[in-house]
Design an enzyme around this catalytic site. Sequence first.
Site, short mmCIF file in Angstrom:
data_model
loop_
_atom_site.label_atom_id
_atom_site.label_comp_id
_atom_site.label_asym_id
_atom_site.label_seq_id
_atom_site.Cartn_x
_atom_site.Cartn_y
_atom_site.Cartn_z
N LEU A 16 0.82 -1.21 0.00
CA LEU A 16 0.00 0.00 0.00
C LEU A 16 0.85 1.26 0.00
O LEU A 16 0.35 2.37 -0.03
CB LEU A 16 -0.93 0.00 1.21
CG LEU A 16 -2.00 -1.09 1.27
CD1 LEU A 16 -2.66 -1.09 2.62
CD2 LEU A 16 -3.03 -0.91 0.17
N ASP A 132 1.56 16.45 11.04
CA ASP A 132 1.83 15.97 9.69
C ASP A 132 0.53 15.84 8.90
O ASP A 132 0.34 14.88 8.14
CB ASP A 132 2.59 14.63 9.74
CG ASP A 132 3.30 14.30 8.42
OD1 ASP A 132 3.36 15.18 7.53
OD2 ASP A 132 3.77 13.16 8.28
N1 ADE Z 1 -1.53 3.36 3.77
C1 ADE Z 1 -1.08 3.66 4.99
N2 ADE Z 1 -1.98 3.31 5.91
C2 ADE Z 1 -3.03 2.78 5.25
C3 ADE Z 1 -4.30 2.28 5.64
N3 ADE Z 1 -4.63 2.23 6.93
N4 ADE Z 1 -5.14 1.85 4.70
C4 ADE Z 1 -4.78 1.92 3.41
N5 ADE Z 1 -3.63 2.38 2.97
C5 ADE Z 1 -2.76 2.82 3.88
#
Ligand code: ADE
Length: 277
Positions: A16, A132
């Site tokens: 992700l 942030d």
């Molecule tokens: N990228 C970072 N945290 C995430 C999350 N909780 N769900 C989807 N993408 C992400």
Amino acid sequence: MFSLERRQIKLDQENLGSGQFGSVAKGECTLRNGSVIPVAVKTLKNEDIGAKEEMLKEARFMMNLNHKHIIRMIGICDADCVMLVLELAPKGPLNSFLKNNKDMKQSNIVEIMWQVASGMAYLQQKKYVHRDLAARNVLLVDEHTAKISDFGMSKAMSREQNYYEAQNAGKWPLKWYAPECVYYWKFDSKSDVWSYGVTLWEATSYGDKPYRKMKGQEILRFLVEENQRLSKPPRCPDEVYEIMLECWKYDKNERPTFIQLETKMSYIFNCLLERGE
Ligand code: ADE
């Protein structure tokens, strides 16, 4: 409460994204009651002790949060590598989503940013600073549900002083920071409000990058000496741009609070819906 065993977590191949300390993978988590839920798993790159401590700090911070527009922590697993297990937001970061979905209506963007204001009002009320807030850290569950994420830089404000004072300047997202953060290293909810303004600019410009190629010093000259601000994104409604300008007042006392932003954004959302924008 939040500790998970390694066997409760299954990691998918799908990545992700990758952050400062490691990467985030999609996965599944089997809860104590036997139900299986989709999750995002933040894993550390290596055995860096400093990074591990940072991630444990983030986990301890997230334990105190409970709001519908903030990513929930499912738990933490301290096995061969530390894993932070989070609620999954399948549509991912707001900036990349908007880059690929330029047909999204401005009313929909205002709806999302209204939700962000409500999550931030909750943080403000708990006397936490995010530090942030940016479109990359607003995640979408679906087109109408946003959640604030990434509490790696977040802090509690001291009881005596109503701000957090940084002791070292780290890798800071300067383009999102208010002048008092850059000059005096002081952070409070009003500096988060400045970042909210930049996030609103990113959202209404469909994931454009703020201040293009400008560097830290140039941005300060632009903002403070020349008293200029980011310009109105082409499709951004006037009343939404007005909000950004309020968030970017040099004097932090003149900026709105998140409670006020939540009210204003809900009002504008309804106006835009009525106008069909
Ligand atoms: N990228 C970072 N945290 C995430 C999350 N909780 N769900 C989807 N993408 C992400």
